[in-house]
Design a protein around this motif. Structure first.
Motif, PDB file in Angstrom:
ATOM      1  N   PRO A 170       0.763  -0.930  -0.128  1.00  0.00           N
ATOM      2  CA  PRO A 170      -0.165  -0.152  -0.074  1.00  0.00           C
ATOM      3  C   PRO A 170       0.994   1.539  -0.294  1.00  0.00           C
ATOM      4  N   GLN A 171       2.229   1.290   0.565  1.00  0.00           N
ATOM      5  CA  GLN A 171       2.803   2.388   0.862  1.00  0.00           C
ATOM      6  C   GLN A 171       4.451   1.200   0.847  1.00  0.00           C
ATOM      7  N   PRO A 172       5.289   2.404  -0.171  1.00  0.00           N
ATOM      8  CA  PRO A 172       7.085   1.630  -1.025  1.00  0.00           C
ATOM      9  C   PRO A 172       7.270   1.661   0.535  1.00  0.00           C
ATOM     10  N   PRO A 173       7.925   0.562   1.003  1.00  0.00           N
ATOM     11  CA  PRO A 173       9.174   0.662   2.373  1.00  0.00           C
ATOM     12  C   PRO A 173      10.401   1.581   1.507  1.00  0.00           C
ATOM     13  N   ILE A 174      11.229   2.038   2.476  1.00  0.00           N
ATOM     14  CA  ILE A 174      11.924   2.290   2.389  1.00  0.00           C
ATOM     15  C   ILE A 174      13.220   1.404   2.147  1.00  0.00           C
ATOM     16  N   VAL A 175      14.103   1.347   0.974  1.00  0.00           N
ATOM     17  CA  VAL A 175      14.725   0.358   0.578  1.00  0.00           C
ATOM     18  C   VAL A 175      15.716   1.099   0.685  1.00  0.00           C
ATOM     19  N   VAL A 176      17.625   0.312   1.738  1.00  0.00           N
ATOM     20  CA  VAL A 176      18.434   0.259   1.477  1.00  0.00           C
ATOM     21  C   VAL A 176      18.919  -0.991   1.298  1.00  0.00           C
ATOM     22  N   ILE A 177      20.017  -0.961   0.106  1.00  0.00           N
ATOM     23  CA  ILE A 177      20.336  -2.183   0.122  1.00  0.00           C
ATOM     24  C   ILE A 177      22.131  -1.812  -0.306  1.00  0.00           C
ATOM     25  N   THR A 178      22.385  -2.720   0.348  1.00  0.00           N
ATOM     26  CA  THR A 178      24.444  -2.550   0.502  1.00  0.00           C
ATOM     27  C   THR A 178      25.253  -3.665  -0.456  1.00  0.00           C
ATOM     28  N   SER A 179      25.936  -3.378  -0.552  1.00  0.00           N
ATOM     29  CA  SER A 179      27.061  -4.401  -1.607  1.00  0.00           C
ATOM     30  C   SER A 179      28.363  -3.795  -1.156  1.00  0.00           C
ATOM     31  N   ASN A 180      29.115  -4.566  -0.295  1.00  0.00           N
ATOM     32  CA  ASN A 180      30.884  -4.865  -0.550  1.00  0.00           C
ATOM     33  C   ASN A 180      31.625  -5.138  -2.205  1.00  0.00           C
ATOM     34  N   ARG A 181      30.424  -5.017  -2.927  1.00  0.00           N
ATOM     35  CA  ARG A 181      31.289  -5.508  -4.251  1.00  0.00           C
ATOM     36  C   ARG A 181      32.530  -6.319  -4.432  1.00  0.00           C
ATOM     37  N   THR A 182      32.328  -7.887  -3.680  1.00  0.00           N
ATOM     38  CA  THR A 182      32.908  -9.100  -4.260  1.00  0.00           C
ATOM     39  C   THR A 182      32.944  -9.497  -6.304  1.00  0.00           C
ATOM     40  N   ARG A 183      31.520  -8.528  -6.341  1.00  0.00           N
ATOM     41  CA  ARG A 183      30.983  -8.909  -7.963  1.00  0.00           C
ATOM     42  C   ARG A 183      30.576  -7.515  -8.204  1.00  0.00           C
ATOM     43  N   GLU A 184      30.642  -7.400  -9.410  1.00  0.00           N
ATOM     44  CA  GLU A 184      29.516  -6.375 -10.064  1.00  0.00           C
ATOM     45  C   GLU A 184      28.448  -6.947 -10.028  1.00  0.00           C
ATOM     46  N   VAL A 185      27.440  -5.872  -9.750  1.00  0.00           N
ATOM     47  CA  VAL A 185      25.479  -6.011  -9.683  1.00  0.00           C
ATOM     48  C   VAL A 185      25.361  -5.415 -11.165  1.00  0.00           C
ATOM     49  N   HIS A 186      24.142  -6.174 -11.858  1.00  0.00           N
ATOM     50  CA  HIS A 186      23.854  -5.665 -12.802  1.00  0.00           C
ATOM     51  C   HIS A 186      23.469  -4.165 -12.769  1.00  0.00           C
TER      52      HIS A 186
END
Length: 304
Positions: A170-186
């Protein structure tokens, strides 16, 4: 503080949770909150990426839902699965009572009461205090098929369950995505987010982090700690110490009632800063003593 209507208020919001941020990070977070886009944080381990989501949940008064990523993470662990033991029990009870109707029973066992909600599905559900903070931690540890699945979630904040249909937030969540860059995210996933590289802090900001997180530490000791850690980060080590290691080392030295760093103390406590034996062997002994002598000379010159 319930919300942030400016970059300065965003800085204050983070400071309220004892998070010392620079302005570029606060700007990325402010835009993410205002425009309802996920915030993608990349950087070395231990620089404070995960902490941002925790502080947001605390200061905004929202529920924190954390999806810890790992290799082989699948829909059953991240989104939902059916409670098969309860479904089987329902079928057996219906059969025992003589009320078993195959078509009706097939629908009954795929009701919400038999659905086990995992973090992604939980984040789409209404929450009493407002949309939750969804932390997708260390996304780079998963594989590309799971990234592809996330596209629907991050684009439309919805999940399709074949037996039940599409569930929308009904309401979008607050999204935090983290990456340590062990590989490239698309790129397809990154394009749906605001991006920020979380770097190691400056010496002044790291001093402020120590003051906020560990009040009562003597200034001279804090200065030695920060200077030593920054010197280590300039060396060719397998794993450089992050802010988390700086705080761990400070706590360790405080527990040992150290008023200042000595070569002996460094040798005894180096394992709180460095996590690989090769790195420890490279720094321990004369190398550590030499670094400390240079630091003390610089600090003495600055005071004079």
């Amino acid at each position: 503080m319930a919300s942030a209507s400016s970059i300065d208020e965003t800085l204050a919001l983070l400071a309220q949770g004892d998070y010392v941020a620079d302005r570029p990070l606060a700007t990325a977070l402010f835009l993410s909150l205002q425009l309802g886009r996920p915030l993608f944080l990349e950087g070395e381990a231990g620089v404070g990426k995960t902490e941002i989501a925790k502080v947001l949940a605390e200061t905004l008064g929202r529920r924190l839902i954390r999806l810890q990523c790992y290799e082989g993470l699948d829909v059953a662990s991240a989104v939902y699965e059916w409670n098969y033991p309860r479904q089987m029990l329902e079928i057996r009870l219906a059969e025992a009572s003589g009320e078993a109707d195959r078509d009706g029973l097939g629908q009954d066992i795929f009701r919400e009461q038999f659905l086990i909600q995992r973090p992604l599905l939980q984040a789409l559900q209404p929450q009493a205090g407002g949309p939750p903070v969804l932390l997708i931690d260390e996304l780079d540890r998963t594989d590309e098929p799971f990234e592809a699945f996330l596209l629907e979630v991050l684009s439309d904040f919805q999940i399709t369950i074949p037996e039940m249909g599409t569930i929308r937030a009904p309401q979008p969540p607050i999204v935090v995505i983290t990456s340590n860059r062990t590989r490239e995210v698309h790129d397809a996933l990154k394009r749906r987010c605001f991006y920020h590289w979380v770097d190691y802090p400056t010496a002044a900001r790291e001093m402020e982090i120590i003051r906020r997180k560990l009040p009562g530490i003597e200034d001279r000791l804090s200065q030695q700690i920060v200077a030593f850690v920054h010197e280590l980060r300039s060396r060719d080590l397998f794993k450089l110490p992050g802010v988390a290691e700086t705080l761990d080392w400070t706590r360790a030295l405080n527990t040992l009632d150290c008023l200042e760093i000595t070569p002996e103390v460094i040798n005894d406590t180096l394992g709180t800063l460095l996590k690989y034996q090769d790195d420890i062997a490279k720094i321990r002994g004369s190398e550590a003593a030499g670094i400390l002598a240079e630091i003390n000379a610089r600090l003495a010159a600055a005071r004079s």
